[in-house]
Design an enzyme around this catalytic site. Sequence first.
Site, PDB file in Angstrom:
ATOM      1  NE  ARG A   1       0.259  16.819 -12.202  1.00  0.00           N
ATOM      2  CZ  ARG A   1       0.926  15.989 -11.446  1.00  0.00           C
ATOM      3  NH1 ARG A   1       0.663  15.942 -10.149  1.00  0.00           N
ATOM      4  NH2 ARG A   1       1.862  15.210 -11.949  1.00  0.00           N
TER       5      ARG A   1
ATOM      6  CE  LYS B   1      -0.901  13.661 -14.114  1.00  0.00           C
ATOM      7  NZ  LYS B   1      -1.213  14.170 -15.466  1.00  0.00           N
TER       8      LYS B   1
ATOM      9  CG  HIS C   1       5.416  10.841 -24.015  1.00  0.00           C
ATOM     10  ND1 HIS C   1       4.060  10.618 -23.944  1.00  0.00           N
ATOM     11  CD2 HIS C   1       5.648  11.941 -23.258  1.00  0.00           C
ATOM     12  CE1 HIS C   1       3.505  11.536 -23.174  1.00  0.00           C
ATOM     13  NE2 HIS C   1       4.446  12.348 -22.735  1.00  0.00           N
TER      14      HIS C   1
ATOM     15  CG  ASN D   1      -2.267  16.418 -19.319  1.00  0.00           C
ATOM     16  OD1 ASN D   1      -1.215  15.817 -19.150  1.00  0.00           O
ATOM     17  ND2 ASN D   1      -3.251  16.383 -18.454  1.00  0.00           N
TER      18      ASN D   1
ATOM     19  CD  GLU E   1       6.387  16.208 -22.155  1.00  0.00           C
ATOM     20  OE1 GLU E   1       5.670  17.190 -21.870  1.00  0.00           O
ATOM     21  OE2 GLU E   1       5.919  15.056 -22.318  1.00  0.00           O
TER      22      GLU E   1
ATOM     23  CD  GLU F   1      -4.142  16.007 -15.018  1.00  0.00           C
ATOM     24  OE1 GLU F   1      -2.918  15.838 -14.998  1.00  0.00           O
ATOM     25  OE2 GLU F   1      -4.906  15.467 -15.837  1.00  0.00           O
TER      26      GLU F   1
ATOM     27  CG  HIS G   1       0.417  15.237 -22.947  1.00  0.00           C
ATOM     28  ND1 HIS G   1       1.068  16.425 -23.184  1.00  0.00           N
ATOM     29  CD2 HIS G   1       1.286  14.488 -22.212  1.00  0.00           C
ATOM     30  CE1 HIS G   1       2.263  16.399 -22.611  1.00  0.00           C
ATOM     31  NE2 HIS G   1       2.420  15.233 -22.016  1.00  0.00           N
TER      32      HIS G   1
ATOM     33  CE  LYS H   1       4.959  17.375 -13.538  1.00  0.00           C
ATOM     34  NZ  LYS H   1       5.059  16.181 -14.342  1.00  0.00           N
TER      35      LYS H   1
ATOM     36  CG  HIS I   1      -1.584  10.204 -24.464  1.00  0.00           C
ATOM     37  ND1 HIS I   1      -2.164  10.456 -23.249  1.00  0.00           N
ATOM     38  CD2 HIS I   1      -0.251  10.296 -24.258  1.00  0.00           C
ATOM     39  CE1 HIS I   1      -1.226  10.700 -22.353  1.00  0.00           C
ATOM     40  NE2 HIS I   1      -0.055  10.612 -22.939  1.00  0.00           N
TER      41      HIS I   1
ATOM     42  NE  ARG J   1      -3.974  -2.127   2.040  1.00  0.00           N
ATOM     43  CZ  ARG J   1      -3.797  -3.180   2.814  1.00  0.00           C
ATOM     44  NH1 ARG J   1      -2.825  -3.181   3.712  1.00  0.00           N
ATOM     45  NH2 ARG J   1      -4.590  -4.216   2.725  1.00  0.00           N
TER      46      ARG J   1
HETATM   47  P1  NAD Z   1      12.232   6.087 -21.949  1.00  0.00           P
HETATM   48  O1  NAD Z   1      12.119   5.881 -20.520  1.00  0.00           O
HETATM   49  O2  NAD Z   1      11.756   5.005 -22.859  1.00  0.00           O
HETATM   50  O3  NAD Z   1      13.762   6.409 -22.295  1.00  0.00           O
HETATM   51  C1  NAD Z   1      14.120   6.627 -23.628  1.00  0.00           C
HETATM   52  C2  NAD Z   1      15.253   5.699 -24.096  1.00  0.00           C
HETATM   53  O4  NAD Z   1      16.476   6.210 -23.613  1.00  0.00           O
HETATM   54  C3  NAD Z   1      15.157   4.281 -23.585  1.00  0.00           C
HETATM   55  O5  NAD Z   1      15.620   3.401 -24.562  1.00  0.00           O
HETATM   56  C4  NAD Z   1      16.103   4.289 -22.389  1.00  0.00           C
HETATM   57  O6  NAD Z   1      16.595   3.025 -22.064  1.00  0.00           O
HETATM   58  C5  NAD Z   1      17.176   5.197 -22.887  1.00  0.00           C
HETATM   59  N1  NAD Z   1      17.928   5.906 -21.878  1.00  0.00           N
HETATM   60  C6  NAD Z   1      17.466   6.450 -20.732  1.00  0.00           C
HETATM   61  N2  NAD Z   1      18.415   7.158 -20.136  1.00  0.00           N
HETATM   62  C7  NAD Z   1      19.522   7.046 -20.894  1.00  0.00           C
HETATM   63  C8  NAD Z   1      20.843   7.563 -20.811  1.00  0.00           C
HETATM   64  N3  NAD Z   1      21.176   8.401 -19.832  1.00  0.00           N
HETATM   65  N4  NAD Z   1      21.722   7.227 -21.750  1.00  0.00           N
HETATM   66  C9  NAD Z   1      21.364   6.412 -22.783  1.00  0.00           C
HETATM   67  N5  NAD Z   1      20.129   5.913 -22.949  1.00  0.00           N
HETATM   68  C10 NAD Z   1      19.229   6.226 -22.009  1.00  0.00           C
HETATM   69  O7  NAD Z   1      11.478   7.424 -22.422  1.00  0.00           O
HETATM   70  P2  NAD Z   1      11.274   8.866 -21.753  1.00  0.00           P
HETATM   71  O8  NAD Z   1      11.132   9.793 -22.882  1.00  0.00           O
HETATM   72  O9  NAD Z   1      12.266   9.149 -20.712  1.00  0.00           O
HETATM   73  O10 NAD Z   1       9.880   8.720 -21.011  1.00  0.00           O
HETATM   74  C11 NAD Z   1       8.690   8.510 -21.730  1.00  0.00           C
HETATM   75  C12 NAD Z   1       7.677   7.924 -20.783  1.00  0.00           C
HETATM   76  O11 NAD Z   1       7.404   8.846 -19.748  1.00  0.00           O
HETATM   77  C13 NAD Z   1       6.351   7.611 -21.433  1.00  0.00           C
HETATM   78  O12 NAD Z   1       5.940   6.330 -21.036  1.00  0.00           O
HETATM   79  C14 NAD Z   1       5.411   8.662 -20.880  1.00  0.00           C
HETATM   80  O13 NAD Z   1       4.083   8.212 -20.803  1.00  0.00           O
HETATM   81  C15 NAD Z   1       6.013   8.911 -19.529  1.00  0.00           C
HETATM   82  N6  NAD Z   1       5.709  10.223 -18.971  1.00  0.00           N
HETATM   83  C16 NAD Z   1       5.253  10.278 -17.702  1.00  0.00           C
HETATM   84  C17 NAD Z   1       4.990  11.492 -17.113  1.00  0.00           C
HETATM   85  C18 NAD Z   1       4.567  11.558 -15.681  1.00  0.00           C
HETATM   86  O14 NAD Z   1       4.204  12.647 -15.217  1.00  0.00           O
HETATM   87  N7  NAD Z   1       4.629  10.472 -14.951  1.00  0.00           N
HETATM   88  C19 NAD Z   1       5.198  12.682 -17.836  1.00  0.00           C
HETATM   89  C20 NAD Z   1       5.681  12.593 -19.135  1.00  0.00           C
HETATM   90  C21 NAD Z   1       5.937  11.357 -19.686  1.00  0.00           C
HETATM   91  N1  GLY Z   2       3.080  15.248 -17.303  1.00  0.00           N
HETATM   92  C1  GLY Z   2       1.823  15.732 -16.820  1.00  0.00           C
HETATM   93  C2  GLY Z   2       1.749  15.831 -15.332  1.00  0.00           C
HETATM   94  O1  GLY Z   2       2.641  15.482 -14.616  1.00  0.00           O
HETATM   95  O2  GLY Z   2       0.755  16.268 -14.848  1.00  0.00           O
END
Ligand code: NAD
Ligand code: GLY
Length: 361
Positions: A241, A143, A265, A245, A185, A237, A248, A227, A252, A121
């Site tokens: 907040r 998130k 993304h 998006n 972003e 949100e 997005h 942020k 998406h 939990r």
């Molecule tokens: P990712 O995590 O897939 O990383 C991108 C690529 O880079 C991967 O192949 C990873 O292994 C590689 N990588 C990571 N760090 C590295 C480094 N330092 N050197 C070499 N390679 C490296 O993609 P991302 O763009 O970081 O994240 C996208 C994800 O984040 C999506 O799933 C999206 O939905 C999510 N997201 C979440 C939020 C949130 O608020 N939680 C906000 C925006 C995006």
């Molecule tokens: N990336 C959108 C949020 O964190 O609200």
Amino acid sequence: MNPATSVQIALGERSYPIHIGTGLLSDPALLEAALPRGPLLVVSNQTVAPLYLPRLRAAFGGRRLAECVLPDGERYKTLATLGLVYDALAGARVNRDGAVLALGGGVVGDIAGFAAATWQRGVAVAQLPTTLLAQVDSSVGGKTAVNHPGGKNLIGAFHQPSIVVADLETLDTLPARELRAGLAEVIKYGLIVDLEFLGWLERELPRLLARDREALAWAIERSCVNKARLVALDERESGPRALLNLGHTFGHAIETAAGHGEWLHGEAVAMGMVMAAETSARLGWLAAADVARVREIITRAGLPVAAPRIGVARARELMALDKKVQGGRVRLVLLKALGDAEVTGDYDPAALEAVLAAEVG
Ligand code: NAD
Ligand code: GLY
């Protein structure tokens, strides 16, 4: 080693710092101060673990770090992969006095964060983002989620980290395409709430693309400050907040229709921001010159300004799954002006239809 900069997320007893600087993963003091004394599990992936897990391990000295190394990719952001993290948590005997360390990009951060949110939990999580996108966005704000075949991030929870550590050194190994995706972003913050930052980005984009450390540190800090303000105002949100998006809802739909992982993304968000700007212009909110400015900075960042032709019907169907839908109406983040966004369902649907027909039809 001291962090170059810290930004605070102000959420009462769930407040935490974001540290931004060079060599921070080698500095155990920062993390140790924020983590409980029990067992620790590092969650990473097959790409990031070989690069950065050894230095984390060295920094922690004698303290045992269990590890869970996931396959790399958005297509593994699933309940099945989450099961691997639970298995590792059980194996490492992580309970409420333990913690998860999420070492990687947004995919690792979202999966590990959701595992921490739900294990017993809720256990503590430290976010150690290694992509630009994760450092400016996904590691901050709590998130967490995995994908469902029906759409992105449909299974998740809000779970704030105890600390975020953004080590600029990790960006040295990031592929150029991923760096550009992160810039989407960053540009987003300029478009939604920070016109001055947008101007700075227009001037300094070449330095960011060249990975100038000072420019990157400033862009990350300014993004996190923006942020932090929105998250502190509206953690769950229900209001402002949702401005985060921008692009997005369109993005998406593109990501899902193209197949998770085909469009990054950040690339999908960039295209979505163009479509949001176009919709805003059709509503008479944004001048043609402003839309051109949005298209120009996205193009200069090496990001897409043409969408895949997924078809209007498919786009509509996927957009209807958006978490902002209310009473069957797709609410969109639109631009009243550059640097001034609004979340609204109160727009002429003909404007959206026209943009979908022009961009994805
Ligand atoms: P990712 O995590 O897939 O990383 C991108 C690529 O880079 C991967 O192949 C990873 O292994 C590689 N990588 C990571 N760090 C590295 C480094 N330092 N050197 C070499 N390679 C490296 O993609 P991302 O763009 O970081 O994240 C996208 C994800 O984040 C999506 O799933 C999206 O939905 C999510 N997201 C979440 C939020 C949130 O608020 N939680 C906000 C925006 C995006
Ligand atoms: N990336 C959108 C949020 O964190 O609200």
